[in-house]
Design a protein around this motif. Structure first.
Motif, PDB file in Angstrom:
ATOM      1  N   THR A 238       1.051   0.624  -1.897  1.00 60.08           N
ATOM      2  CA  THR A 238       0.529   0.161  -3.198  1.00 60.08           C
ATOM      3  C   THR A 238       1.063   1.087  -4.278  1.00 60.08           C
ATOM      4  O   THR A 238       0.987   2.318  -4.142  1.00 60.08           O
ATOM      5  N   TYR A 240       0.995   2.473  -8.068  1.00 61.67           N
ATOM      6  CA  TYR A 240       0.218   2.659  -9.307  1.00 61.67           C
ATOM      7  C   TYR A 240       1.164   3.368 -10.285  1.00 61.67           C
ATOM      8  O   TYR A 240       1.455   4.551 -10.109  1.00 61.67           O
ATOM      9  N   ILE A 247      -7.303  -0.461  -8.380  1.00 63.98           N
ATOM     10  CA  ILE A 247      -7.747  -1.465  -7.400  1.00 63.98           C
ATOM     11  C   ILE A 247      -9.265  -1.558  -7.533  1.00 63.98           C
ATOM     12  O   ILE A 247      -9.965  -0.526  -7.519  1.00 63.98           O
ATOM     13  N   ASP A 252     -12.477  -2.934   3.053  1.00 58.56           N
ATOM     14  CA  ASP A 252     -11.443  -3.435   3.974  1.00 58.56           C
ATOM     15  C   ASP A 252     -12.161  -3.921   5.231  1.00 58.56           C
ATOM     16  O   ASP A 252     -12.119  -3.275   6.280  1.00 58.56           O
ATOM     17  N   VAL A 274     -10.467   8.336  -5.935  1.00 59.93           N
ATOM     18  CA  VAL A 274     -10.962   7.165  -5.201  1.00 59.93           C
ATOM     19  C   VAL A 274     -12.481   7.272  -5.206  1.00 59.93           C
ATOM     20  O   VAL A 274     -13.035   8.345  -4.946  1.00 59.93           O
ATOM     21  N   TYR A 297      -6.654  10.263   3.680  1.00 60.57           N
ATOM     22  CA  TYR A 297      -8.090  10.041   3.960  1.00 60.57           C
ATOM     23  C   TYR A 297      -8.234   8.895   4.952  1.00 60.57           C
ATOM     24  O   TYR A 297      -7.444   7.950   4.944  1.00 60.57           O
ATOM     25  N   HIS A 309     -14.874   0.774  -1.904  1.00 62.15           N
ATOM     26  CA  HIS A 309     -14.070   1.833  -2.508  1.00 62.15           C
ATOM     27  C   HIS A 309     -13.166   1.226  -3.570  1.00 62.15           C
ATOM     28  O   HIS A 309     -12.896   0.021  -3.560  1.00 62.15           O
ATOM     29  N   VAL A 311      -9.904   2.384  -6.723  1.00 61.67           N
ATOM     30  CA  VAL A 311      -9.119   3.378  -7.467  1.00 61.67           C
ATOM     31  C   VAL A 311      -9.220   2.926  -8.923  1.00 61.67           C
ATOM     32  O   VAL A 311      -8.612   1.926  -9.315  1.00 61.67           O
ATOM     33  N   SER A 325       0.326   4.753  -2.629  1.00 60.89           N
ATOM     34  CA  SER A 325      -0.506   4.995  -1.444  1.00 60.89           C
ATOM     35  C   SER A 325       0.043   4.142  -0.310  1.00 60.89           C
ATOM     36  O   SER A 325       0.589   3.054  -0.565  1.00 60.89           O
ATOM     37  N   ARG A 329      -3.201   0.267   8.964  1.00 64.96           N
ATOM     38  CA  ARG A 329      -4.314  -0.449   9.616  1.00 64.96           C
ATOM     39  C   ARG A 329      -3.886  -0.937  10.985  1.00 64.96           C
ATOM     40  O   ARG A 329      -2.685  -1.202  11.211  1.00 64.96           O
ATOM     41  N   LYS A 368      -9.496  -7.704  -3.552  1.00 64.64           N
ATOM     42  CA  LYS A 368      -8.658  -6.586  -3.975  1.00 64.64           C
ATOM     43  C   LYS A 368      -7.803  -6.964  -5.173  1.00 64.64           C
ATOM     44  O   LYS A 368      -6.972  -6.185  -5.614  1.00 64.64           O
TER      45      LYS A 368
HETATM   46  O1  LIG Z   1      -4.669   3.519  -3.101  1.00 63.17           O
HETATM   47  C1  LIG Z   1      -5.655   3.800  -2.460  1.00 63.17           C
HETATM   48  O2  LIG Z   1      -5.996   4.973  -2.200  1.00 63.17           O
HETATM   49  C2  LIG Z   1      -6.596   2.670  -1.975  1.00 63.17           C
HETATM   50  C3  LIG Z   1      -5.867   1.490  -1.457  1.00 63.17           C
HETATM   51  C4  LIG Z   1      -6.790   0.491  -0.884  1.00 63.17           C
HETATM   52  O3  LIG Z   1      -7.972   0.608  -1.000  1.00 63.17           O
HETATM   53  C5  LIG Z   1      -6.302  -0.677  -0.153  1.00 63.17           C
HETATM   54  O4  LIG Z   1      -5.106  -0.889  -0.095  1.00 63.17           O
HETATM   55  O5  LIG Z   1      -7.130  -1.430   0.385  1.00 63.17           O
END
Ligand SMILES: O=C(O)CCC(=O)C(=O)O
Ligand SMILES: [Fe+2]
Length: 369
Positions: A238, A240, A247, A252, A274, A297, A309, A311, A325, A329, A368
């Motif tokens: 991702t 930024y 986000i 998730d 975060v 993390y 959560h 950002v 980031s 998964r 998201k």
């Molecule tokens: O960028 C982040 O630390 C969070 C990304 C996130 O929450 C996600 O991709 O589901």
């Protein structure tokens, strides 16, 4: 013709004897019907007698007075006959008494209601105060990662921060240059690589293997080497690149993520915050972590049931530059729906992967996007 003078009638000279009610009833029982009639007549006469006596004593001998006397007698009989048919209780008195009781009870009910409303207001204010106090005085929870398949307890936090040393040499700019982004959201871009497709509220990505010898593959290999217990088969990058890049709060918690797996995120480039929020009703908890370049993390899949959560965007003046980031998964192999027109096979041992029908669902959870 002149009216005949009214003779003065002497009151009854019958001796007065007193009987107990019991004796009276016994005597009445012994009377013949004629005797009963006579007694009744006597009782009536004694009333008339009293009236006539009064009238003659006052010298009512002239015609107008005798007329008045007869009127008086008529009205006396009328009253007697009306009273004879009147019920022993007064209905009006009774109903007005009841309605007075109802009014008083209603008044008391209104008072009780307003007392209750005041109490409810006080309870609401007390609850609000308690929330404020809990928010400002609760000690920071110990950073125990809530793992496993059961939901986390309020004392735990949904993440664990790992060391940065292994990843500090990776550069956000280099990863950015090597990625092909397959989705652009309002203020961030996403590149998904994985063995299986990834579908979440507001978006989906096709399977796309991480290319051998790619920059991302180098990062994935480093993660497998330094944290061998963390299992994953997908990586989502991702980007930024502005203060607005963010986000929104989400979890998730998709079905396609293996339930007791970990969700691991590496942060490269500029530091960003975060925010974790406990999302169960009646529980307030917020955890904020700042992620520096190279930091990792880890969240459990189970913690996603109780926490979200995000950002958040940052102020323009606070924006420090590009952040990427990478979220790793462990995704499930997708189930394949049988063709709609396929005839029944009659084979009860059909493979698990061909059983699930395609279902269209309206997803109302946060996304998201
Ligand atoms: O960028 C982040 O630390 C969070 C990304 C996130 O929450 C996600 O991709 O589901
Ligand atoms: Fe997430």
């Amino acid at each position: 013709m002149a009216p005949a003078p009214i003779e003065e009638v002497q009151p009854s000279t019958k001796p007065v004897t007193s009987f107990s009610p019991k004796t009276c009833l016994e005597l009445v029982d012994q009377l013949t019907p004629d005797q009963i009639l006579r007694e009744a007549q006597y009782a009536l006469d004694s009333d008339l007698l009293a009236l006539l006596t009064r009238a003659t004593r006052s010298g009512a001998t002239s015609q107008p007075d005798s007329k008045r006397l007869s009127e008086e007698l008529k009205s006396h009989f009328k009253t007697m006959s009306e009273n004879a048919h009147k019920p022993t209780f007064n209905f009006e008195t009774l109903t007005s008494g009841i309605s007075r009781e109802i009014d008083q009870t209603t008044e008391r009910l209104h008072q009780a209601n307003s007392e209750m409303e005041k109490l409810q207001e006080q309870i609401g204010a007390a609850q609000q105060l308690l929330r404020e106090v809990t928010r400002t005085t609760s000690p920071p929870a110990s950073p125990t990662l809530s793992t496993g398949t059961t939901s986390s307890t309020p004392g735990t936090v949904p993440f664990e921060k790992l060391g940065a040393a292994e990843f500090v040499n990776f550069k956000a700019e280099d990863l950015d240059a090597s990625c092909t982004y397959d989705r652009t959201y309002r203020n961030r871009r996403v590149a998904f690589y994985g063995e299986f497709p990834y579908r979440y509220p507001g978006g989906h990505h096709k399977a796309r293997p991480i290319a051998e010898n790619s920059y991302l593959k180098g990062i994935a290999n480093e993660l497998s080497k330094s944290h061998p217990t963390l299992d994953f088969n997908s990586a989502m990058v991702t980007k930024y690149d502005s203060p607005d890049s963010s986000i929104p709060p989400h979890s998730d918690d998709e079905e396609c993520i293996v339930p007791d797996s970990s969700i691991v995120t590496l942060s490269l480039g500029a530091a960003r915050q975060v925010i974790f929020r406990r999302k169960l009703p009646g529980e307030y908890k917020r955890q904020v972590i700042t992620l520096e370049h190279g930091q990792v993390y880890v969240m459990s899949r189970a913690s996603q049931e109780d926490w979200d959560h995000s950002v958040p965007p940052v102020k323009r003046a606070d924006f420090q530059g590009l952040r990427l980031s990478v979220t790793f998964r462990l995704l499930r192999k997708p189930t394949i729906a049988p063709p709609v027109s396929a005839p029944p096979t009659g084979n009860s041992s059909t493979s698990k992967t061909t059983q699930a029908p395609i279902r269209k669902v309206l997803i109302l959870s946060d996304s998201k996007v």
